[in-house]
Scaffold this motif. Structure first.
Motif, mmCIF file in Angstrom:
data_model
loop_
_atom_site.group_PDB
_atom_site.id
_atom_site.type_symbol
_atom_site.label_atom_id
_atom_site.label_comp_id
_atom_site.label_asym_id
_atom_site.label_seq_id
_atom_site.Cartn_x
_atom_site.Cartn_y
_atom_site.Cartn_z
ATOM 1 N N ARG A 44 0.962 -1.045 0.170
ATOM 2 C CA ARG A 44 -0.288 -0.068 0.247
ATOM 3 C C ARG A 44 0.910 1.207 0.124
ATOM 4 O O ARG A 44 0.387 1.836 -1.215
ATOM 5 C CB ARG A 44 -0.716 -0.062 1.307
ATOM 6 C CG ARG A 44 -1.304 1.340 1.640
ATOM 7 C CD ARG A 44 -2.664 1.050 2.434
ATOM 8 N NE ARG A 44 -3.291 2.465 2.625
ATOM 9 C CZ ARG A 44 -4.067 2.817 4.048
ATOM 10 N NH1 ARG A 44 -4.277 1.862 4.475
ATOM 11 N NH2 ARG A 44 -4.169 4.160 4.340
ATOM 12 N N ALA A 48 2.095 3.591 -2.309
ATOM 13 C CA ALA A 48 1.028 4.806 -2.698
ATOM 14 C C ALA A 48 2.445 6.152 -3.153
ATOM 15 O O ALA A 48 2.338 6.953 -3.699
ATOM 16 C CB ALA A 48 0.312 5.484 -1.486
ATOM 17 N N PHE A 51 3.522 6.064 -5.947
ATOM 18 C CA PHE A 51 2.313 7.538 -6.961
ATOM 19 C C PHE A 51 2.833 8.360 -6.897
ATOM 20 O O PHE A 51 2.770 9.672 -7.973
ATOM 21 C CB PHE A 51 0.640 6.686 -7.138
ATOM 22 C CG PHE A 51 0.002 6.014 -7.527
ATOM 23 C CD1 PHE A 51 -0.388 5.828 -8.910
ATOM 24 C CD2 PHE A 51 0.211 4.488 -7.029
ATOM 25 C CE1 PHE A 51 -0.657 4.914 -9.600
ATOM 26 C CE2 PHE A 51 -0.393 2.950 -7.860
ATOM 27 C CZ PHE A 51 -1.023 4.073 -8.901
ATOM 28 N N VAL A 214 -5.888 -2.542 -4.277
ATOM 29 C CA VAL A 214 -5.380 -1.376 -4.773
ATOM 30 C C VAL A 214 -6.521 -0.219 -4.569
ATOM 31 O O VAL A 214 -5.345 1.074 -4.396
ATOM 32 C CB VAL A 214 -5.294 -1.981 -6.569
ATOM 33 C CG1 VAL A 214 -5.879 -0.578 -7.725
ATOM 34 C CG2 VAL A 214 -4.788 -2.464 -6.237
ATOM 35 N N TYR A 215 -6.832 0.127 -4.121
ATOM 36 C CA TYR A 215 -8.185 0.496 -3.579
ATOM 37 C C TYR A 215 -7.347 1.570 -2.395
ATOM 38 O O TYR A 215 -6.971 2.963 -2.198
ATOM 39 C CB TYR A 215 -9.829 0.637 -3.194
ATOM 40 C CG TYR A 215 -10.000 1.514 -2.535
ATOM 41 C CD1 TYR A 215 -10.969 1.730 -3.710
ATOM 42 C CD2 TYR A 215 -9.994 2.445 -1.360
ATOM 43 C CE1 TYR A 215 -11.748 3.234 -2.925
ATOM 44 C CE2 TYR A 215 -11.111 2.819 -0.571
ATOM 45 C CZ TYR A 215 -11.381 3.612 -1.335
ATOM 46 O OH TYR A 215 -12.481 4.755 -1.258
ATOM 47 N N MET A 217 -4.312 2.198 -1.363
ATOM 48 C CA MET A 217 -3.233 2.257 -2.415
ATOM 49 C C MET A 217 -3.227 3.460 -3.088
ATOM 50 O O MET A 217 -2.589 4.495 -2.607
ATOM 51 C CB MET A 217 -1.891 1.096 -3.352
ATOM 52 C CG MET A 217 -0.831 1.487 -3.538
ATOM 53 S SD MET A 217 -0.730 0.706 -5.246
ATOM 54 C CE MET A 217 -0.541 -0.689 -4.633
ATOM 55 N N THR A 218 -4.312 3.398 -4.142
ATOM 56 C CA THR A 218 -4.736 4.537 -4.715
ATOM 57 C C THR A 218 -5.419 5.503 -3.657
ATOM 58 O O THR A 218 -5.224 7.269 -3.579
ATOM 59 C CB THR A 218 -5.360 4.263 -5.986
ATOM 60 O OG1 THR A 218 -6.103 3.458 -5.398
ATOM 61 C CG2 THR A 218 -4.313 3.052 -6.726
ATOM 62 N N VAL A 222 -2.627 7.561 -1.376
ATOM 63 C CA VAL A 222 -2.409 8.986 -2.188
ATOM 64 C C VAL A 222 -3.785 10.119 -2.951
ATOM 65 O O VAL A 222 -3.449 11.245 -2.632
ATOM 66 C CB VAL A 222 -2.228 8.401 -3.941
ATOM 67 C CG1 VAL A 222 -2.091 9.331 -4.824
ATOM 68 C CG2 VAL A 222 -1.331 7.187 -3.594
#
Length: 294
Positions: A44, A48, A51, A214-215, A217-218, A222
């Motif tokens: 995660r 991040a 990104f 993924v959720y 992390m983004t 982020v």
């Protein structure tokens, strides 16, 4: 843009972050069922950081010692705090944890008072208690005795209270975007080290678990954490805590829509109380009363 408008946009941004985190309760549950704590944190927060490095490379490139130091502090607090939430969820129900985690609403004013030596306004204390009562009506049901998961969740709430106050201090001194990059990088690197020390590589990668990760992390990191870091430049710690606490209400309603959890009058009452707490915190009641008398 004047300071009042900046505060208004900061409030709206904080509510957006709370919405992301509220939906994230579902994503977190999906990830926690598939992977262990430090694996989740390693992927995660390292992801991040990547990104952030791509999206805000100019800010990262021109970062200074203040940005790096702020990121190291916040990242270290986050690394220490996050496992208590993830592991605690294995020993208590999500709805009960949502109530316990939201206790930072009441803790933050006292942490802020302790560190900054500045007594918050009485409405901040009142809003915190009111929000906690509303979240309790929504989330807490059945036995109210503290178990292992409850204790771990309360430890997270305490540590996250320190993080909210630390974010408020650091965001006013550092570039919040560069600071966020170093925060996620710090948490990610420490999580990778912890993963290799205490956990094994996952043997399977379920689709739902990967989607949840993924959720997290983004959108959760982020998106939401970065929004918090930027928005806290223009608001107080106690004010931010009340706004962020609405994540528990949003998380519950996501459970109603996505999982078919029951919706009761008690839940509706709790939501109205939390909304009242937000209004109490964000509105300048003295000015409103003066206008009504005029």
């Amino acid at each position: 843009m004047n300071e009042k408008k900046k505060m208004l946009f900061a409030d709206l941004a904080m509510l957006l972050a709370a919405t992301f985190w509220g939906i994230g309760f579902v994503a977190g549950d999906m990830a926690a069922k598939a992977f262990l704590a430090f694996w989740i944190m390693a992927i995660r927060f390292t992801g991040a950081a990547v990104f952030m490095g791509i999206l805000f490379r100019r800010h990262v490139k021109h970062s200074d010692k203040t940005d790096i130091k702020a990121g190291l502090i916040l990242g270290s607090i986050l690394f220490v705090a996050q496992p208590f939430q993830i592991i605690g969820l294995k020993y208590t129900s999500p709805s009960k944890q949502a109530f316990l985690l939201a206790s930072y609403v009441v803790i933050v004013p006292f942490i802020s008072w302790l560190i900054l030596k500045k007594r918050p306004q009485m409405k901040a204390f009142a809003a915190g208690v009111l929000a906690l009562c509303g979240i309790g009506l929504i989330s807490l049901s059945g036995a109210s005795t503290l178990q292992l998961g409850d204790i771990l969740s309360l430890i997270f709430a305490l540590l996250y209270s320190f993080m909210i106050v630390a974010t408020g201090i650091c965001a006013k001194k550092a570039n919040p975007l560069a600071m966020s990059f170093y925060q996620y990088l710090t948490t990610g690197v420490l999580s990778i080290l912890a993963f290799f020390l205490v956990e094994d590589m996952p043997k399977a990668f379920p689709t739902m678990g990967v989607i949840g990760l993924v959720y997290l992390m983004t959108i959760n990191t982020v998106g939401a954490y970065t929004i918090q870091n930027v928005a806290q430049r223009h608001t107080t710690d106690t004010h931010a805590a009340v706004l962020i606490s609405t994540e528990s209400v949003i998380g519950y309603f996501c459970g109603v829509v996505l999982y078919g959890d029951p919706f009761t009058p008690r839940v509706l009452l709790g939501g109205m109380i939390v909304f009242s707490a937000v209004l109490l915190s964000v509105l300048n009641w003295g000015e409103i009363l003066k206008r009504r008398k005029a």
